[in-house]
Design a protein around this motif. Structure first.
Motif, mmCIF file in Angstrom:
data_model
loop_
_atom_site.group_PDB
_atom_site.id
_atom_site.type_symbol
_atom_site.label_atom_id
_atom_site.label_comp_id
_atom_site.label_asym_id
_atom_site.label_seq_id
_atom_site.Cartn_x
_atom_site.Cartn_y
_atom_site.Cartn_z
ATOM 1 N N UNK A 110 0.858 -1.331 -0.047
ATOM 2 C CA UNK A 110 0.055 -0.192 -0.052
ATOM 3 C C UNK A 110 0.708 1.209 0.066
ATOM 4 N N UNK A 111 1.897 1.381 0.757
ATOM 5 C CA UNK A 111 2.744 2.410 0.643
ATOM 6 C C UNK A 111 3.371 2.786 -0.709
ATOM 7 N N UNK A 112 3.676 1.513 -1.596
ATOM 8 C CA UNK A 112 4.500 1.734 -2.623
ATOM 9 C C UNK A 112 3.530 2.166 -3.490
ATOM 10 N N UNK A 113 2.154 1.738 -3.698
ATOM 11 C CA UNK A 113 0.910 2.305 -4.796
ATOM 12 C C UNK A 113 0.743 3.688 -4.365
ATOM 13 N N UNK A 114 0.854 4.076 -2.862
ATOM 14 C CA UNK A 114 0.440 5.611 -2.615
ATOM 15 C C UNK A 114 1.667 6.327 -3.287
ATOM 16 N N UNK A 115 2.979 5.939 -3.043
ATOM 17 C CA UNK A 115 3.918 6.639 -3.696
ATOM 18 C C UNK A 115 3.882 6.840 -5.225
ATOM 19 N N UNK A 116 3.503 5.823 -5.959
ATOM 20 C CA UNK A 116 3.476 5.842 -7.466
ATOM 21 C C UNK A 116 2.417 4.716 -7.674
ATOM 22 N N UNK A 117 1.147 5.323 -8.403
ATOM 23 C CA UNK A 117 -0.024 4.464 -8.163
ATOM 24 C C UNK A 117 0.051 3.488 -9.282
ATOM 25 N N UNK A 118 1.017 3.689 -10.495
ATOM 26 C CA UNK A 118 0.945 2.825 -11.449
ATOM 27 C C UNK A 118 1.553 1.426 -11.160
#
Length: 143
Positions: A111-119
């Motif tokens: 979730x933190x990764x997707x928050x940083x870069x949604x792609x």
């Protein structure tokens, strides 16, 4: 984008980043970029790629998404074979040790990764493989 095009742009990006000490190429899509150098698992030669990263308490986190392709990127396969890598942020380079996050760690980090870069969510939806999350840490911090 074709694999050969991705590799060509990656080489150009890394060259600009290195030549300018990160003045050019250090930010992409609102995120910081680093240069990761691995040793080729077959050749033993160094290979450098620019990657988005997150920081966490003295360690770095990178994602082996390869745009959602059905195979892992070469840099990931290289660091699995030889986990000692070099990381350059701006003009500073240091040796680090790579390890793939456990399933539990990945679940926490995704979730933190997707928050940083949604792609990254899009990339994961394109492939059946679980996109690896990789920690880059000083050798003395490893268990």
């Amino acid at each position: 984008m074709r694999d050969s095009t991705v590799k060509r742009w990656s080489r150009v990006h890394a060259a600009l980043y290195r030549a300018t000490g990160g003045v050019l190429g250090r930010r992409l899509a609102g995120n910081d970029m680093l240069l990761l150098t691995t040793l080729g698992r077959s050749s033993g030669h160094p290979h450098t790629v620019p990657l988005l990263f997150l920081s966490d308490n003295g360690r770095l986190v990178v994602i082996a998404s390869y745009g959602g392709r059905d195979r892992h990127p070469d840099w990931y396969l290289n660091l699995v074979a030889y986990p000692v890598v070099e990381v350059r942020i701006a003009s500073r380079a240091e040796p680090l040790v790579a390890r793939t996050a456990t399933a539990e760690e990945r679940e926490t980090w995704w979730p933190r990764i997707v928050d940083a870069y949604g792609d990254y969510a899009l990339y994961q939806s394109r492939t059946e493989r679980v996109i690896p999350v990789v920690f880059l840490e000083p050798a003395h911090r490893l268990p």
